[in-house]
Structures are given as C-alpha cells and as structure tokens.
Design an enzyme around this catalytic site. Sequence first.
Site, PDB file in Angstrom:
ATOM      1  N   CYS A  84       4.995 -35.761  73.237  1.00  0.00           N
ATOM      2  CA  CYS A  84       5.115 -34.622  74.156  1.00  0.00           C
ATOM      3  C   CYS A  84       6.391 -34.726  74.977  1.00  0.00           C
ATOM      4  CB  CYS A  84       3.889 -34.543  75.057  1.00  0.00           C
ATOM      5  SG  CYS A  84       3.542 -36.098  75.899  1.00  0.00           S
ATOM      6  N   GLU A 139      -3.086 -31.927  79.824  1.00  0.00           N
ATOM      7  CA  GLU A 139      -1.776 -32.528  79.519  1.00  0.00           C
ATOM      8  C   GLU A 139      -1.274 -31.827  78.266  1.00  0.00           C
ATOM      9  OE1 GLU A 139      -0.244 -34.753  81.333  1.00  0.00           O
ATOM     10  OE2 GLU A 139      -1.871 -35.334  82.682  1.00  0.00           O
TER      11      GLU A 139
END
Length: 526
Positions: free
Chosen positions: A291, A257
């Site tokens: 993110c 990720e």
Amino acid sequence: MESGTAEKSGEATGASNGAARAAEPDAAIEVHNPATGGLIATVPVDSPEKVAETVARVRANQAEWEAIGIEGRYRWLSKLRDWLLDNTDRVIDTMQAETGKVRADASGEPVYLADLINFYGSKAAQFIGEEAVRPHTPLLAAKKLRVQYRPHPVVGIISPWNFPLILALGDAIPAMQAGAAVVVKPSEFTPLGLAEVVKAWKEEIGGPDVFDCVQGIGETGGALVDEVDFVQFTGSDRTGRKVMARAAETLTPVSLELGGKDPMIVLADADLDRAANAAAWGGMMNSGQICMSVERIYVEEPAYDSFVAKLTAAVAELRQGADGKGFGKEVGAMTSPNQTAIVEDHVSDALASGGKALTGGKRVPGPGDYFEPTVLVDVDHSMKVMRDETFGPVVGVMKVRDAEEALQLANDSRYGLSGSVFGEKERAERVARRVECGAVNVNDVLVNYAAMDVPMGGWKQSGIGYRHGEPGIKKYCRTESVVITRFGGKREATWFPYTKTRRGMIDRIAQAFNARDLKRRLGLRG
Ligand code: NAD
C-alpha cells in the site's frame, strides 16, 4: 452480558445475516501458487452460519481473556512470538507458496510480528492502563475520576493478500493484547498462512479459545461484519466503502486501512544514488504490491536526467522469478491475477498516451504470473498510472520545476497514505512536512512501517483510523469513565428538594468559580 454484546449474538444473527447470501454448499477456494500457477490447496468456504458460530464461541471466552489482564495476555502472546520465531521457515514456506513472493520479501513477516508482540506487550500498560484524572474544578473535589479502557469484545479482521500475516496477525496482536477476542477473514487468495498460525495457537501453543479465522470471499467478510463489535479492514478503498456501509447497519465502528498512491519527491540536492536505490526498492519490493509502495516520483529539473538514468539502471538489473529458499531473486510474482490486469491496463494507458517505458513495460510469459519491473517517463496526471493505485512493479517519473510544483503534484491525489522526500536534510524535512499523508519519510522509503512507535493511518481516501503507536491499540478499546464519590452526606446540594435558598447559594458558588473577573466573582455584575 452487556446490551451491545447481546445485540450481536443469539437471535440477532438471523436478521443481520439476512443481507448475506448463504454460501454454496461444498463451495471451496482453490489456492494457486502465483509463481508457478500450480494448485496448492483447496479450502472450504465458511457459511454465514459458521461465521456466527465462530464469533459466538470466542465471544463466550472473551470475558475470561480480558480478566487475566495485560500481563496475563502478554504471557500468552509471548508464546505465540516464540512459536513464530521457532517456526519461521515453516511459516515463510507457506506464505511464499500462496503469494509467489521472493524469499526476502516473505522473510520479513515473522520478525515484524515478534517485534510487534514485544512492543505492545511492553507498552500496553502505558497506552491502555487505567488513568487517574484530576477534576478540572474544585466543585468536583469530592470525586475521584478514573478512565478505564475496556476492549470491544469481538474484533473482526478482514485482510488482503499482499502481506497475509502482517495485515491479519499484525492487527490481531494489539486487539488481543487489549483484551478482545479476534476472528480473522483472510484474503481468499492467501488463506493458508494465517490458518496455520491459528491452528498452532490452538494445538501447539494451547492458547485460550479467543482467536480463530473464517474462510471465504467477500460474502464471508460481510457476514463477519454483521457479527462483531469492531471491524478492522485492510484492502482497497472500493471494498472499504462496502464494509463501512455494511457496518453502518449495526452501527459497528470500523478502522479502514486502504489504498495509496505514494509520491516520492527528489530535490536537486539529494544524494541521487541513494534516492535511485530507494526508489527501485520502494517501488519494486514485493513486486510493488505494498500500500505504501513508491508509485510516482517527482524530480527537480537539475537532477532529473541523472536520477532517471540511475533508477533505470537499478531497476533493469533486478532479478525476477521464483527463488525458493535461496534469496536469489529480487522481484517475485503478482499474487492476484486481477491485480496483474490492473497493472497491465495502467501501463498500456500510459504508453498509448505518450508515456515511455525505459525498462520493462509488459507481462512476462508464464508459467506463473509476473509483470516486468517498469520505469515510465513522459507521464502526467491525466494518466491512470499517476492517479489510480497501480499496486504493481511500476513507477512513473515526472520532471518538475521546483519543490513547490513537486508538492502541488504530490498532493494532487485522492489518496494520502504515505510518501517520501529526498534531499539535503533540513530542506527535505521542510518539504516533507507539507506532504498531505499519514506518514512521511525523509531520505528513506517504507521504513515508517517498522517505526511502530509512531501511528500510521491514511488521510483522504486512504483510510480511517490508525495502526501502531498508542492509537493502534486504543482503537480496540472503549473508554469507561468511572466517577467515584469519595465523601458526601445523605444528599447533594443539587438534588431534590429544590429551595430558593439552596438554589441561590449553588448559583452564586457556580458563578464565583466560573467567572474570570473579580466583579462577576463577587456577584456585582450581570
Ligand atoms: P480487496 O479490497 O479486494 O479485499 C480485501 C479483503 O476484503 C479480502 O479479504 C476480501 O475477501 C474482502 N472482501 C471483499 N469484498 C468484501 C465485502 N463486500 N465485504 C467484506 N469483505 C470483503 O483488497 P485486496 O485486493 O485483497 O488488497 C489490495 C488492496 O489493499 C490495495 O488497495 C492496497 O493498497 C490495500 N492495502 C492497504 C494497506 C494499508 O495499510 N493501508 C495495506 C495493505 C494493502
């Protein structure tokens, strides 16, 4: 013990750790509070040998953990949920101190984790329970087909500093619910919150010895990769590449990720107040250290001036600083000094190339590590701030001709984590479906992370693999297909000895079943 497991334990340790330099004896991490700069703790660094020992210890208990089944594991994880709910303030205090977050940004972590435990606890049987499969051909009618999902025995989790619990425990929960033992290497900037939960699992909850953490910098992460059977990594794409290369040495599967550069598209028919408020929150929440933060905004020409004015006003009034337990500020500190340097570099690159800061634009003098909430205009895709991940309280806004140009620019990125589109519902949805990313929101931002019912994973250089939904737990499992003979004689027709008559009969039957026209079925052609 199965062979994959054996390769990862015992004598293999020395060889696989060869790539990792031994940590300095007595090496320690100093943890500072980014809101004040003060030293709050010193944490010893674990050597590669300690990492190997920790993995071997939880590995030894994993089979028993797997054997208690989905319900048994949910009972233990429910105790962890209750502990998190009973100790929310304590957990938030620790996390706030090591990250410099404002109270509101820290307070979301325990409740998300409680929700996640309930989600996977109630869905695990559906997602990873045994599957009965009907054979696709009558030739297999004597067989019973089953698929069982068995965990990778030990999952290693390497996590970043921006959400120290969500991005560590949030991956440990589905892995443990799947039956894996878990060892986490938290970020060296934020090792305390996770260590507190691990201690509580052991000492207050009395949980089985299948969950632990190791502390250190990249070297410790590398040592963990060498020892485990599956790696869940969250962090920058730069480190993600290194983790994947290291895992390739032992053919260990990875889920990555990674970073993002999330676009937001504002169509002319959007509710501009909602869009501006969403951009301010989506860009500045957690000081932009998410993110999925809104990092770049493309606005259709007729709405541009009004949107920019509303966004600038919303960002300019944000209160920045340390608010303790008080919920009195919106924007906290930068957690990692390295990241502040990147933010400063992106903003000065933009300003030097013709960009303009309508509000913010510079580092805040200490104490503490803060960067002003910043809105940049007159920016373009030649600038770092529109191409590379900034990961700070900064948004760049561009005027576009129409939705087509907005999409072309939104998709002009090496990242593809998530995005958002604001506009009239149906038109916005049509545009959203063409954004190249793993999760897109229509008339909202960041909310897809709470929608754990659906998977989320990065496209392009934003990652490999998924969190949430069915894939978010299945990834921690290996499939084992079980083909069971319901009835059969002393031998099958396909076994030895081969004879012309028997082989001819098998071929004719196979031809008849596989042909899709009558002539072939009857053996009259070919
Ligand atoms: P980072 O890549 O610097 O570090 C992440 C972790 O990797 C840390 O624990 C670090 O100690 C460890 N590490 C460093 N070098 C290593 C090596 N060679 N081998 C093994 N482990 C190593 O990332 P960061 O600065 O902590 O976090 C910020 C980044 O994380 C941003 O790029 C952000 O976008 C990304 N992120 C992604 C998601 C997502 O879900 N996609 C979520 C949060 C953060």
